[in-house]
Design an enzyme around this catalytic site. Structure first.
Site, PDB file in Angstrom:
ATOM      1  N   ASP A  88       0.836  -1.192   0.000  1.00 15.16           N
ATOM      2  CA  ASP A  88       0.000   0.000   0.000  1.00 15.16           C
ATOM      3  C   ASP A  88       0.874   1.247   0.000  1.00 15.16           C
ATOM      4  O   ASP A  88       2.023   1.219   0.453  1.00 15.16           O
ATOM      5  CB  ASP A  88      -0.891   0.026   1.247  1.00 15.16           C
ATOM      6  CG  ASP A  88      -1.865  -1.134   1.299  1.00 15.16           C
ATOM      7  OD1 ASP A  88      -2.181  -1.669   0.218  1.00 15.16           O
ATOM      8  OD2 ASP A  88      -2.298  -1.493   2.406  1.00 15.16           O
ATOM      9  N   LYS A  89       0.311   2.340  -0.455  1.00 13.00           N
ATOM     10  CA  LYS A  89       1.034   3.609  -0.500  1.00 13.00           C
ATOM     11  C   LYS A  89       1.670   3.946   0.840  1.00 13.00           C
ATOM     12  O   LYS A  89       2.842   4.342   0.908  1.00 13.00           O
ATOM     13  CB  LYS A  89       0.084   4.729  -0.924  1.00 13.00           C
ATOM     14  CG  LYS A  89       0.692   6.122  -0.880  1.00 13.00           C
ATOM     15  CD  LYS A  89      -0.331   7.184  -1.215  1.00 13.00           C
ATOM     16  CE  LYS A  89       0.260   8.586  -1.076  1.00 13.00           C
ATOM     17  NZ  LYS A  89      -0.750   9.638  -1.367  1.00 13.00           N
TER      18      LYS A  89
END
Length: 307
Positions: free
Chosen positions: A139-140
């Protein structure tokens, strides 16, 4: 054009076909499915459908997906923390806040832009122009170990290891509350949230199996520092599983109920280790990295003050 063919399982509840397809095919938004239906690219039991149609058990659905409009991905001179590299792959310590691959709204500044520059375009082409070399994702706002394939052979080998659950992926996280057991396993299927498109949830409906093994590393009364090892790799898996057992990851804006006692601008989740059999040498190798400074500072604060 590619075709996705699936059969509605026995016991499935009546559901609008656009919603059902978007739940089963995580990569498709409901609006995108509706557009495909309008273009006549969705067939149910041999007939074109309308969006208002509801699926029934044993319905055969065929979705014809046109090739994606590829973004032009440009190499960018972005610094990378490379933990290991050879002619076939590289292992990178991804910083928090960096998106892995380009998408609408994130066309630049991604890990792909950076590795294209570093590897001079010599990356696996299996995932196309947008995701060259990307075998798995973070995920970011999750930092840490991610492996990138330079050759198609390496990509296939690494992907197979992930599929067969022989790739070791270990994370550390700070969660809310005091975990009851010192270690345990969360075995709960994960699927798309029924009403919130960007969220996942534990559900038996249109879901996939998900298994996370956890172990307590330190206890701080109101918080627990834990290690999580993935057996499967579902979207948001650790975040969803920890929230499911009542211990959401600190700083997680999506699953922690917006509670952020330390004022983090990210989530306290870090991929600390990845281990796999090297595609060329056949030898097992493991790469790890220290936890990021922002997490370490919180842990030091908790060790001193208990909060």
């Amino acid at each position: 054009m590619t075709e996705k063919i699936f059969v509605v399982p026995q016991g499935a509840e009546p559901e609008r076909i656009d919603k059902y397809i978007s739940l089963v095919c995580e990569e498709m938004t409901r609006s995108y499915v509706q557009r495909l239906i309008e273009e006549g690219k969705v067939i149910c039991n041999g007939k074109k459908v309308r969006t208002c149609m509801k699926v029934s058990p044993m319905d055969e659905i065929i979705v014809t997906v046109p090739p994606p409009q590829e973004l032009e991905v440009e190499p960018e001179d972005i610094p990378l923390d490379i933990v290991y590299e050879d002619e076939t792959l590289m292992v990178i310590n991804k910083p928090k806040g960096m998106v892995v691959h380009p998408a609408n709204g994130n066309e630049s500044g991604t890990l792909v832009n950076a590795v294209l520059f570093h590897a001079k375009g010599k990356l696996s082409g299996i995932n196309g122009v947008i995701r060259p070399g990307i075998v798995h994702r973070l995920d970011k706002d999750t930092s840490g170990m991610i492996v990138v394939a330079k050759t198609n052979e390496a990509h296939l080998s690494l992907a197979e290891q992930i599929k067969e659950k022989t790739c070791r992926r270990v994370y550390v996280c700070l969660v809310r509350g005091n975990l009851r057991e010192d270690e345990g396993t969360i075995n709960a299927p994960i699927g798309r949230h029924p009403t919130q498109r960007k969220k996942m949830c534990v559900t038996e409906k249109n879901s996939r199996s998900a298994v996370t093994h956890y172990k307590v590393l330190e206890r701080f009364g109101e918080y627990t520092f834990a290690e999580c090892r993935l057996e499967t790799g579902r979207t948001h898996q650790i975040r969803v599983h920890m929230q499911h057992i009542g211990h959401p990851v600190i700083g997680d804006e999506v699953y922690s109920g917006s509670k952020n006692p330390f004022g983090l601008h990210t989530q306290a989740l870090h991929a600390v280790e990845i281990g796999f059999v090297h595609p060329s040498s056949g030898e097992y190798m493991s790469c790890s990295c220290p936890i990021p400074e922002y997490m370490e500072s919180i842990l030091e604060r908790l060790r001193k003050n208990g909060r």
